[in-house]
Write a protein that holds these residues in place. Structure first.
Motif, PDB file in Angstrom:
ATOM      1  N   GLY A 133       0.352  -1.015   0.212  1.00 12.30           N
ATOM      2  CA  GLY A 133       0.077  -0.167   0.160  1.00 12.30           C
ATOM      3  C   GLY A 133       0.562   1.720  -0.380  1.00 12.30           C
ATOM      4  O   GLY A 133       0.208   2.297   0.624  1.00 12.30           O
ATOM      5  N   SER A 134       2.119   1.245  -0.444  1.00 16.79           N
ATOM      6  CA  SER A 134       2.686   2.332  -0.305  1.00 16.79           C
ATOM      7  C   SER A 134       2.339   3.641  -1.232  1.00 16.79           C
ATOM      8  O   SER A 134       1.797   3.325  -1.979  1.00 16.79           O
ATOM      9  CB  SER A 134       4.512   1.795  -1.472  1.00 16.79           C
ATOM     10  OG  SER A 134       4.750   1.425  -1.635  1.00 16.79           O
ATOM     11  N   LEU A 135       2.672   4.410  -1.262  1.00 17.09           N
ATOM     12  CA  LEU A 135       2.368   5.743  -1.583  1.00 17.09           C
ATOM     13  C   LEU A 135       4.025   6.480  -2.255  1.00 17.09           C
ATOM     14  O   LEU A 135       4.398   6.803  -2.050  1.00 17.09           O
ATOM     15  CB  LEU A 135       1.876   7.176  -0.323  1.00 17.09           C
ATOM     16  CG  LEU A 135       1.881   8.030  -1.262  1.00 17.09           C
ATOM     17  CD1 LEU A 135       0.357   8.113  -1.478  1.00 17.09           C
ATOM     18  CD2 LEU A 135       1.730   9.357   0.804  1.00 17.09           C
ATOM     19  N   GLY A 136       3.234   6.388  -3.537  1.00 17.16           N
ATOM     20  CA  GLY A 136       4.111   6.978  -4.510  1.00 17.16           C
ATOM     21  C   GLY A 136       3.383   7.415  -5.231  1.00 17.16           C
ATOM     22  O   GLY A 136       2.098   8.708  -4.894  1.00 17.16           O
ATOM     23  N   MET A 137       3.841   8.158  -6.658  1.00 18.90           N
ATOM     24  CA  MET A 137       3.552   9.327  -7.586  1.00 18.90           C
ATOM     25  C   MET A 137       2.014   8.606  -8.224  1.00 18.90           C
ATOM     26  O   MET A 137       0.712   9.445  -8.290  1.00 18.90           O
ATOM     27  CB  MET A 137       3.952   9.487  -8.457  1.00 18.90           C
ATOM     28  CG  MET A 137       5.421  10.148  -8.642  1.00 18.90           C
ATOM     29  SD  MET A 137       6.762  10.782  -9.452  1.00 18.90           S
ATOM     30  CE  MET A 137       5.297  11.537 -10.830  1.00 18.90           C
ATOM     31  N   ALA A 138       1.585   7.933  -8.742  1.00 20.77           N
ATOM     32  CA  ALA A 138       0.570   7.389  -8.727  1.00 20.77           C
ATOM     33  C   ALA A 138      -0.387   7.042  -7.591  1.00 20.77           C
ATOM     34  O   ALA A 138      -1.869   7.333  -7.969  1.00 20.77           O
ATOM     35  CB  ALA A 138       0.885   5.714  -9.449  1.00 20.77           C
ATOM     36  N   ALA A 139      -0.522   6.926  -6.555  1.00 15.34           N
ATOM     37  CA  ALA A 139      -0.513   6.612  -5.257  1.00 15.34           C
ATOM     38  C   ALA A 139      -1.362   8.116  -5.099  1.00 15.34           C
ATOM     39  O   ALA A 139      -2.351   8.182  -5.019  1.00 15.34           O
ATOM     40  CB  ALA A 139      -1.187   5.590  -4.400  1.00 15.34           C
ATOM     41  N   GLY A 140      -0.518   8.365  -4.760  1.00 16.79           N
ATOM     42  CA  GLY A 140      -0.823   9.760  -4.770  1.00 16.79           C
ATOM     43  C   GLY A 140      -1.766  11.261  -5.043  1.00 16.79           C
ATOM     44  O   GLY A 140      -2.703  11.471  -5.170  1.00 16.79           O
ATOM     45  N   GLU A 141      -1.827  10.581  -7.038  1.00 13.73           N
ATOM     46  CA  GLU A 141      -2.746  10.715  -7.882  1.00 13.73           C
ATOM     47  C   GLU A 141      -3.875  10.445  -8.221  1.00 13.73           C
ATOM     48  O   GLU A 141      -5.135  11.017  -7.960  1.00 13.73           O
ATOM     49  CB  GLU A 141      -1.825  10.815  -9.500  1.00 13.73           C
ATOM     50  CG  GLU A 141      -3.000  11.401  -9.967  1.00 13.73           C
ATOM     51  CD  GLU A 141      -2.482  13.112 -10.303  1.00 13.73           C
ATOM     52  OE1 GLU A 141      -3.316  13.712 -10.331  1.00 13.73           O
ATOM     53  OE2 GLU A 141      -0.657  13.064 -10.152  1.00 13.73           O
ATOM     54  N   ALA A 142      -3.772   9.069  -7.479  1.00 17.13           N
ATOM     55  CA  ALA A 142      -4.718   8.720  -6.925  1.00 17.13           C
ATOM     56  C   ALA A 142      -6.236   9.407  -6.328  1.00 17.13           C
ATOM     57  O   ALA A 142      -7.195   9.624  -6.035  1.00 17.13           O
ATOM     58  CB  ALA A 142      -5.201   7.210  -7.332  1.00 17.13           C
ATOM     59  N   ILE A 143      -5.042   9.164  -4.871  1.00 14.97           N
ATOM     60  CA  ILE A 143      -5.618   9.880  -3.977  1.00 14.97           C
ATOM     61  C   ILE A 143      -6.508  11.249  -3.842  1.00 14.97           C
ATOM     62  O   ILE A 143      -7.480  11.646  -3.428  1.00 14.97           O
ATOM     63  CB  ILE A 143      -5.108  10.234  -2.486  1.00 14.97           C
ATOM     64  CG1 ILE A 143      -4.095   8.974  -2.235  1.00 14.97           C
ATOM     65  CG2 ILE A 143      -5.500  11.057  -1.690  1.00 14.97           C
ATOM     66  CD1 ILE A 143      -6.236   8.232  -1.564  1.00 14.97           C
ATOM     67  N   ILE A 144      -6.015  12.052  -4.488  1.00 22.88           N
ATOM     68  CA  ILE A 144      -6.005  13.554  -5.247  1.00 22.88           C
ATOM     69  C   ILE A 144      -6.408  13.627  -5.755  1.00 22.88           C
ATOM     70  O   ILE A 144      -8.005  14.180  -6.073  1.00 22.88           O
ATOM     71  CB  ILE A 144      -5.130  14.305  -5.822  1.00 22.88           C
ATOM     72  CG1 ILE A 144      -3.669  14.687  -4.818  1.00 22.88           C
ATOM     73  CG2 ILE A 144      -4.852  15.706  -6.559  1.00 22.88           C
ATOM     74  CD1 ILE A 144      -2.542  15.192  -5.301  1.00 22.88           C
ATOM     75  N   THR A 145      -7.473  12.329  -6.649  1.00 27.34           N
ATOM     76  CA  THR A 145      -7.960  13.004  -8.176  1.00 27.34           C
ATOM     77  C   THR A 145      -9.800  11.962  -7.132  1.00 27.34           C
ATOM     78  O   THR A 145     -10.629  12.197  -7.084  1.00 27.34           O
ATOM     79  CB  THR A 145      -7.985  11.454  -8.793  1.00 27.34           C
ATOM     80  OG1 THR A 145      -6.587  11.411  -9.240  1.00 27.34           O
ATOM     81  CG2 THR A 145      -9.330  10.939 -10.070  1.00 27.34           C
ATOM     82  N   ALA A 146      -9.128  11.469  -5.844  1.00 22.81           N
ATOM     83  CA  ALA A 146     -11.463  10.635  -5.633  1.00 22.81           C
ATOM     84  C   ALA A 146     -11.230  11.700  -4.532  1.00 22.81           C
ATOM     85  O   ALA A 146     -12.488  12.372  -4.747  1.00 22.81           O
ATOM     86  CB  ALA A 146     -10.010   9.671  -4.031  1.00 22.81           C
ATOM     87  N   PHE A 147     -10.201  13.409  -3.940  1.00 16.47           N
ATOM     88  CA  PHE A 147     -10.412  14.028  -3.822  1.00 16.47           C
ATOM     89  C   PHE A 147     -11.474  15.141  -4.713  1.00 16.47           C
ATOM     90  O   PHE A 147     -12.970  15.780  -4.051  1.00 16.47           O
ATOM     91  CB  PHE A 147      -9.786  15.182  -3.117  1.00 16.47           C
ATOM     92  CG  PHE A 147      -9.134  15.159  -1.410  1.00 16.47           C
ATOM     93  CD1 PHE A 147      -9.819  14.921  -0.338  1.00 16.47           C
ATOM     94  CD2 PHE A 147      -8.280  14.406  -1.191  1.00 16.47           C
ATOM     95  CE1 PHE A 147      -9.107  14.521   0.782  1.00 16.47           C
ATOM     96  CE2 PHE A 147      -7.778  13.785  -0.060  1.00 16.47           C
ATOM     97  CZ  PHE A 147      -8.520  13.584   0.621  1.00 16.47           C
ATOM     98  N   LEU A 148     -10.702  15.270  -5.529  1.00 11.07           N
ATOM     99  CA  LEU A 148     -11.219  16.177  -6.216  1.00 11.07           C
ATOM    100  C   LEU A 148     -12.452  15.455  -7.102  1.00 11.07           C
ATOM    101  O   LEU A 148     -13.467  16.172  -7.184  1.00 11.07           O
ATOM    102  CB  LEU A 148     -10.392  16.407  -7.848  1.00 11.07           C
ATOM    103  CG  LEU A 148      -9.204  17.271  -7.283  1.00 11.07           C
ATOM    104  CD1 LEU A 148      -8.350  17.287  -8.609  1.00 11.07           C
ATOM    105  CD2 LEU A 148      -9.569  18.133  -6.557  1.00 11.07           C
ATOM    106  N   THR A 149     -12.692  14.440  -6.680  1.00 13.37           N
ATOM    107  CA  THR A 149     -14.145  13.363  -7.500  1.00 13.37           C
ATOM    108  C   THR A 149     -15.214  13.632  -6.429  1.00 13.37           C
ATOM    109  O   THR A 149     -16.852  14.403  -6.835  1.00 13.37           O
ATOM    110  CB  THR A 149     -14.156  12.205  -7.816  1.00 13.37           C
ATOM    111  OG1 THR A 149     -13.071  12.117  -8.984  1.00 13.37           O
ATOM    112  CG2 THR A 149     -15.371  11.565  -8.248  1.00 13.37           C
TER     113      THR A 149
END
Length: 285
Positions: A133-149
């Motif tokens: 479950g490590s946080l990299g660029m892709a995971a960070g982008e996904a979390i931000i996308t979820a917030f924006l959604t």
């Protein structure tokens, strides 16, 4: 030639042999009890009897949370797969390929949008099976996308967290996801939309130092380890014995860091109630 040994015995063995799946049984980590996997799966991956909470994959989480297991999977913008060309025992790109083949996910976070007891919600799940479950660029982008959604659709945002922390193969680029996700969380709060975090085992490292602890309400699963550094590292640093149950969900609830600790079966109705209260919506009929 001994015909009994070479002919009869193999035929008898072939008649008696039964094909049994390798994953038919699961051993409880707490009690050592052997339980049918189907029974555990039907119980939301909680061992009946002992109540030990096993890890639950991202798709199973979303299926359980959304009405009728129906939801829209939110796509995430692609990011560079190996920005630092990192290599240790094997290439980072090979590790990503292995994790994708194992989990069927592009990275450690899966996002869904749908309805929870008829209320529109956005839910993201961090899956520990994908490289811890490590946080990299892709995971960070996904979390931000979820917030924006959630912000765009004016829905509550529910995040299930499970992580070992930042992804070392991406170095400083991984650490940059901490302030980026924090800004996204702030935008959701400024819009007056609920952000509910469910902390699962384990939630550690930079994830705990950023978006995992910025929710309006924090729920934890029983026995989940939650903290920044591990207990062994802390003990070696301060040269003292830590209290019993330190960094476990129940300890953090008793000391004010977590709002409630709920068994997995109670999380869905609790999140549904919280969303309706915070959105000022009436309960579903």
């Amino acid at each position: 030639m001994n015909w009994i040994t070479n002919l009869v015995r193999p035929k008898i063995r072939s008649l008696l042999r039964r094909e049994t799946p390798e994953n038919l049984w699961i051993k409880c980590p707490d009690t050592g009890q052997m339980v049918f996997q189907k029974e555990v799966e039907d119980n939301l991956w909680v061992i009946p009897g002992s109540g030990h909470h096993l890890r639950m994959n991202a798709r199973a989480r979303l299926d359980h949370m959304f009405d009728g297991a129906e939801y829209e999977v939110i796509r995430v913008a692609e990011v560079p797969a190996d920005p630092l060309r990192f290599r240790d025992e094997k290439r980072y790109t090979d590790r990503i390929k292995d994790a994708r083949a194992k989990t069927g996910m592009q990275d450690s976070v899966l996002i869904g949008a749908g309805r929870l007891d008829a209320l529109p919600v956005t839910i993201a799940v961090q899956d520990f099976a994908f490289m811890g479950g490590s946080l990299g660029m892709a995971a960070g982008e996904a979390i931000i996308t979820a917030f924006l959604t959630a912000l765009e659709r004016r829905t509550p945002f529910i995040l299930f967290v499970a992580s070992g922390g930042a992804r070392m193969q991406e170095g400083i680029l991984s650490l940059m996801q901490l302030p980026r996700t924090t800004v996204a969380a702030r935008r959701l709060r400024e819009a007056g939309l609920p952000y509910i975090v469910v902390l699962t085992n384990p939630t550690t490292g930079g994830v705990t130092a950023s978006y995992a602890m910025l929710g309006d309400v924090h729920i934890a699963e029983p026995g989940a380890m939650i903290g920044f550094a591990g207990p062994r590292v802390i003990e070696q640093t301060i040269r003292e014995k830590l209290p019993e149950g330190f960094q476990r969900a129940e300890y953090l609830r008793d000391h004010g860091m977590v709002d409630m600790v709920l068994p997995r079966a109670e999380i869905r109705p609790a999140v549904s109630r919280l969303c309706r209260i915070l959105m000022k919506r009436e309960a579903a009929a």
